[in-house]
Design a protein around this motif. Structure first.
Motif, PDB file in Angstrom:
ATOM      1  N   PHE A  52       0.790  -1.234   0.000  1.00  0.00           N
ATOM      2  CA  PHE A  52       0.000   0.000   0.000  1.00  0.00           C
ATOM      3  C   PHE A  52       0.821   1.284   0.000  1.00  0.00           C
ATOM      4  CE2 PHE A  52      -0.884  -0.774   4.843  1.00  0.00           C
ATOM      5  CZ  PHE A  52       0.261  -0.095   5.237  1.00  0.00           C
ATOM      6  N   GLY A  53       2.107   1.214   0.227  1.00  0.00           N
ATOM      7  CA  GLY A  53       2.884   2.435   0.336  1.00  0.00           C
ATOM      8  C   GLY A  53       3.645   2.790  -0.917  1.00  0.00           C
ATOM      9  N   THR A  54       4.207   3.996  -0.917  1.00  0.00           N
ATOM     10  CA  THR A  54       5.162   4.330  -1.967  1.00  0.00           C
ATOM     11  C   THR A  54       6.375   3.416  -1.805  1.00  0.00           C
ATOM     12  OG1 THR A  54       6.311   5.968  -0.611  1.00  0.00           O
ATOM     13  CG2 THR A  54       4.432   6.740  -1.950  1.00  0.00           C
ATOM     14  N   LEU A  55       7.057   3.153  -2.892  1.00  0.00           N
ATOM     15  CA  LEU A  55       8.197   2.240  -2.812  1.00  0.00           C
ATOM     16  C   LEU A  55       9.261   2.782  -1.867  1.00  0.00           C
ATOM     17  CD1 LEU A  55       9.476  -0.376  -3.832  1.00  0.00           C
ATOM     18  CD2 LEU A  55      10.516   0.953  -5.679  1.00  0.00           C
ATOM     19  N   LYS A  56       9.529   4.067  -1.950  1.00  0.00           N
ATOM     20  CA  LYS A  56      10.575   4.663  -1.120  1.00  0.00           C
ATOM     21  C   LYS A  56      10.261   4.496   0.366  1.00  0.00           C
ATOM     22  CE  LYS A  56      12.853   9.059  -0.038  1.00  0.00           C
ATOM     23  NZ  LYS A  56      12.966  10.512  -0.392  1.00  0.00           N
ATOM     24  N   SER A  57       9.070   4.875   0.789  1.00  0.00           N
ATOM     25  CA  SER A  57       8.757   4.797   2.217  1.00  0.00           C
ATOM     26  C   SER A  57       8.658   3.346   2.688  1.00  0.00           C
ATOM     27  CB  SER A  57       7.446   5.538   2.514  1.00  0.00           C
ATOM     28  OG  SER A  57       6.348   4.950   1.839  1.00  0.00           O
TER      29      SER A  57
ATOM     30  N   LEU B  80      -2.649  -6.891   0.308  1.00  0.00           N
ATOM     31  CA  LEU B  80      -1.470  -6.095   0.631  1.00  0.00           C
ATOM     32  C   LEU B  80      -1.685  -4.607   0.376  1.00  0.00           C
ATOM     33  CD1 LEU B  80       1.361  -8.472  -0.592  1.00  0.00           C
ATOM     34  CD2 LEU B  80       0.642  -7.983   1.752  1.00  0.00           C
ATOM     35  N   ALA B  81      -2.852  -4.246  -0.086  1.00  0.00           N
ATOM     36  CA  ALA B  81      -3.213  -2.835  -0.226  1.00  0.00           C
ATOM     37  C   ALA B  81      -4.721  -2.730  -0.145  1.00  0.00           C
ATOM     38  CB  ALA B  81      -2.711  -2.259  -1.545  1.00  0.00           C
ATOM     39  N   GLY B  82      -5.188  -1.579   0.337  1.00  0.00           N
ATOM     40  CA  GLY B  82      -6.619  -1.287   0.366  1.00  0.00           C
ATOM     41  C   GLY B  82      -6.928  -0.166  -0.601  1.00  0.00           C
ATOM     42  N   PHE B  83      -8.139  -0.162  -1.111  1.00  0.00           N
ATOM     43  CA  PHE B  83      -8.521   0.818  -2.122  1.00  0.00           C
ATOM     44  C   PHE B  83      -9.762   1.594  -1.694  1.00  0.00           C
ATOM     45  CE2 PHE B  83      -5.725  -2.146  -4.069  1.00  0.00           C
ATOM     46  CZ  PHE B  83      -4.982  -1.383  -4.955  1.00  0.00           C
TER      47      PHE B  83
ATOM     48  N   LEU C  30     -11.014  -4.138  -1.429  1.00  0.00           N
ATOM     49  CA  LEU C  30     -10.104  -5.166  -1.921  1.00  0.00           C
ATOM     50  C   LEU C  30      -9.401  -4.733  -3.208  1.00  0.00           C
ATOM     51  CD1 LEU C  30     -12.202  -8.425  -1.405  1.00  0.00           C
ATOM     52  CD2 LEU C  30     -10.615  -7.306   0.179  1.00  0.00           C
ATOM     53  N   PRO C  31      -8.219  -5.294  -3.474  1.00  0.00           N
ATOM     54  CA  PRO C  31      -7.505  -4.968  -4.717  1.00  0.00           C
ATOM     55  C   PRO C  31      -8.269  -5.460  -5.937  1.00  0.00           C
ATOM     56  CG  PRO C  31      -6.034  -6.008  -3.116  1.00  0.00           C
ATOM     57  CD  PRO C  31      -7.422  -6.163  -2.592  1.00  0.00           C
ATOM     58  N   PRO C  32      -8.111  -4.779  -7.072  1.00  0.00           N
ATOM     59  CA  PRO C  32      -8.668  -5.289  -8.319  1.00  0.00           C
ATOM     60  C   PRO C  32      -8.108  -6.675  -8.626  1.00  0.00           C
ATOM     61  CG  PRO C  32      -7.864  -3.040  -8.593  1.00  0.00           C
ATOM     62  CD  PRO C  32      -7.402  -3.514  -7.246  1.00  0.00           C
ATOM     63  N   LEU C  33      -8.826  -7.425  -9.432  1.00  0.00           N
ATOM     64  CA  LEU C  33      -8.421  -8.802  -9.709  1.00  0.00           C
ATOM     65  C   LEU C  33      -7.041  -8.887 -10.337  1.00  0.00           C
ATOM     66  CD1 LEU C  33     -11.784 -10.282 -11.016  1.00  0.00           C
ATOM     67  CD2 LEU C  33     -10.696 -10.699  -8.813  1.00  0.00           C
ATOM     68  N   SER C  34      -6.677  -7.905 -11.160  1.00  0.00           N
ATOM     69  CA  SER C  34      -5.359  -7.957 -11.800  1.00  0.00           C
ATOM     70  C   SER C  34      -4.247  -7.866 -10.762  1.00  0.00           C
ATOM     71  CB  SER C  34      -5.220  -6.828 -12.823  1.00  0.00           C
ATOM     72  OG  SER C  34      -5.350  -5.560 -12.203  1.00  0.00           O
ATOM     73  N   LEU C  35      -4.418  -7.030  -9.720  1.00  0.00           N
ATOM     74  CA  LEU C  35      -3.420  -6.934  -8.661  1.00  0.00           C
ATOM     75  C   LEU C  35      -3.481  -8.150  -7.739  1.00  0.00           C
ATOM     76  CD1 LEU C  35      -3.653  -3.154  -7.702  1.00  0.00           C
ATOM     77  CD2 LEU C  35      -1.964  -4.277  -9.145  1.00  0.00           C
ATOM     78  N   ALA C  36      -4.682  -8.673  -7.529  1.00  0.00           N
ATOM     79  CA  ALA C  36      -4.809  -9.884  -6.722  1.00  0.00           C
ATOM     80  C   ALA C  36      -4.067 -11.028  -7.389  1.00  0.00           C
ATOM     81  CB  ALA C  36      -6.287 -10.240  -6.544  1.00  0.00           C
TER      82      ALA C  36
END
Length: 647
Positions: free
Chosen positions: A384-389, A535-538, A556-562
């Motif tokens: 769910f976060g930016t890659l850097k953080s 691993l992320a919320g929308f 929930l994540p879209p199916l493509s991300l799931a």
């Protein structure tokens, strides 16, 4: 000293130039697990299943169930036939030809041919890595290209599994029992702490407590008895919420840092289970508190509670991947491995003991830095976060959060978290099995090191050992500032006692093997079915006592991300290479281990056999435990613990 293993501090520069962490400047062929046939065979088998799984999804949508069934039978026979174990290239080619014949999504891929020849080409191990990377890229692009339905359902997430087995958690994840069990036997059984008072910003009432535990219970009495436990994800507030592109549209992801309260019933029954009491989805005082619905509750109240649990699962998944997994195992091990290669080598008894526990680690970490945690990689997309953080938090974990090196001895961490009392918390399978492994490793390390060090003075006078520690601590070395022993009279950190050396070595071996296994392999069994642990919320999460199905599925994540999360979890959680307790040189396959003696010193022979026998006994103990304990847990069966962090 082996100086060719040089440090590099900018390996994560593509994530952020400010991220400085000691990693290997170069990974040599001897450390590349992909050059070893058994490891590659297993990895390719997993990749093939993912390819076939995606093809079956395509077939099921375009060609109907009859064709899907016939195709499944043909693929199953190929994948499960043991006669193909000795001829992987035939399996690889057969499946790819079958997939191409049934689906248009793959096209002609030269990189999938003649992989066995490349594996045996030890002069060019990068060929295999390139082929696997190309296939992985194809898998990700295929997942991204799938059209998301306007209205998703749990059945849609289940239908992502075709060749890949649908994990059992998919049948139980909605139950409060399964939710609580994942705190003590899940992918991340490392967060709960016993508390004696509630945080000021999380004021659960006695009435809310009684509604779950019964009128005969009281919150204050449970706190006084040490029966209340808190999972607090405040550390995740350090992450900035990211975005992800889905269907050519950039959409925001939501970051959560919830608090979840659990309790154990009073009494002495060993079957007492952890029960969820309340969840607050944000750290701010006054945020809504959600509690388990009563039997009379309507569907909308149950959906709000389900959303609150999902918020905790999302937070737990990010804590798991960034801290418990990447930070506290992969990155934590790397500078220790480098210092051992450079300063000890196999001529030193400690180096001889430790080096097999680092096999493949430099390779897999380097591969992760260049792919999984690179900009645009899987971590960037599905967490769910930016890659850097996100990676900054992983580095913080590697450098000492939540425990410094000296505070990370397993029994000590359980005591620090207040979860060491079997009477107060009787059902904690990770703790109980991990301690068996810890003590077995400790006894083996003690027996081994006592052969070479007769007392504390022998340890202190070992200049090579002290140089190793100095390099681990050095600013231009491993940068591990909280390792070593100091006294008021002698503040310079050194390895001063045999007991400390035994404990430190036990921690290193345990982390490389059992601890990594405990957080790695549940990725396949618990994290591939995304509604259990996204691993992320929308969506921002529940805000009222009631919610709709549309609210829940928007979280929930879209199916493509799931599907990408499924692919990642299945790949990382399915490859077992080497086995704890069976030492070998890099060029010896596990199948040939009985014909090879790694330790030449005959004094070691009996101590090693005792260790192996103890692991065999632990295997039986855990199997017996699983016959009777309320929460099944087989992750730490010794036969399922690799010797090193190699995947």
């Amino acid at each position: 000293m082996t100086p060719q293993y040089e440090y590099r501090y900018d390996a994560l520069k593509d994530v952020s130039p400010e991220l400085k962490y000691p990693m290997a400047k170069e990974v040599f062929p001897a450390d590349q697990s992909l050059t070893k046939w058994p490891w590659t065979r297993d990895l390719v088998s997993v990749v093939l299943r993912i390819i076939a799984n995606q093809a079956m999804q395509d077939i099921s949508v375009r060609r109907g169930s009859a064709c899907r069934l016939i195709t499944f039978i043909r693929l199953y026979r190929i994948l499960e036939n043991p006669l193909y174990q000795s001829g992987l290239e035939r399996v690889f080619n057969a499946i790819n030809n079958l997939v191409r014949g049934l689906s248009n999504i793959f096209g002609n891929r030269a990189q999938s041919q003649n992989i066995k020849h490349d594996v045996k080409d030890e002069q060019h191990p990068e060929k295999v890595s390139a082929r696997i990377s190309a296939i992985a890229k194809d898998i990700q692009e295929t997942a991204e290209s799938r059209e998301a339905r306007e209205q998703t359902s749990l059945a849609d997430y289940r239908d992502l599994f075709q060749i890949i087995y649908l994990p059992d958690i998919s049948n139980h994840f909605l139950e409060d029992r399964a939710f609580a069990a994942q705190r003590v036997a899940g992918a991340n059984p490392l967060v709960i702490n016993r508390i004696s008072e509630l945080p000021d910003h999380f004021q659960v009432t006695d009435q809310q407590f009684k509604a779950v535990m019964g009128d005969s219970e009281s919150l204050q009495a449970a706190l006084n008895d040490g029966r209340v436990y808190l999972a607090d994800y405040q550390i995740l507030e350090e992450i900035d919420a990211g975005t992800v592109e889905v269907k050519d549209r950039e959409i925001p992801k939501y970051r959560y840092a919830p608090l979840a309260l659990f309790a154990i019933a009073s009494g002495n029954c060993p079957g007492r289970l952890l029960q969820p009491i309340a969840i607050q989805c944000h750290q701010e005082a006054g945020s809504p508190i959600f509690t388990p619905p009563s039997l009379e509750a309507d569907k909308e109240e149950r959906l709000a509670w389900r959303m609150a649990k999902t918020v905790v699962q999302i937070a737990d998944g990010n804590y798991h991947e960034l801290i418990s997994h990447l930070g506290r195992t992969h990155l934590w091990i790397e500078p220790i491995a480098l210092g051992t290669y450079r300063r000890l080598g196999t001529e030193h008894p400690l180096g001889k003991l430790l080096l097999p526990h680092f096999e493949g680690t430099l390779f897999i970490n380097n591969a992760a830095a260049n792919s999984l945690i690179a900009p645009g990689g899987t971590v960037d997309k599905i967490l769910f976060g930016t890659l850097k953080s996100s990676v900054q938090l992983s580095v913080k974990g590697a450098k000492g959060y939540p425990f410094s090196f000296n505070d990370s001895m397993l029994p000590q961490t359980f005591a620090s978290r207040g979860v060491d009392d079997l009477q107060k918390l009787p059902d904690y399978p990770y703790r109980d099995d991990a301690l068996l492994i810890w003590h077995a490793i400790h006894d083996w390390v003690e027996a081994y090191l006592q052969i070479y060090y007769k007392d504390d003075d022998a340890v202190l006078k070992d200049d090579i050992l002290q140089d190793w520690l100095a390099e681990l601590r050095a600013e231009d070395g491993g940068q591990m500032t909280e390792i070593g022993e100091s006294t008021p009279e002698e503040p310079e950190p050194k390895i001063r006692t045999l007991d400390y050396l035994i404990n430190a070595t036990t921690l290193i071996i345990f982390t490389c093997s059992a601890q990594h296994a405990s957080v790695n392999f549940p990725q396949a069994s618990l994290m591939t079915f995304v509604p259990n642990m996204p691993l992320a919320g929308f969506n921002e999460g529940p805000t009222a006592e009631k919610a709709s199905e549309a609210d829940y599925f928007s979280l929930l994540p879209p199916l493509s991300l799931a599907e990408q999360q499924l692919d990642l979890g299945y790949t990382l959680g399915s490859v077992y290479y080497t086995q704890l307790g069976y030492y070998k040189a890099n060029d010896v396959d596990l199948d040939d281990i009985n014909d090879h003696t790694y330790f030449k010193d005959l004094q070691v022979k009996q101590a090693l056999r005792d260790f192996q026998q103890r692991l065999e006994e632990i295997e039986l103990i855990i199997q017996d435990r699983n016959e009777t304990r309320p929460t099944y847990y087989d992750i730490l069966l010794p036969s399922k613990i690799p010797q090193s962090t190699n995947i």
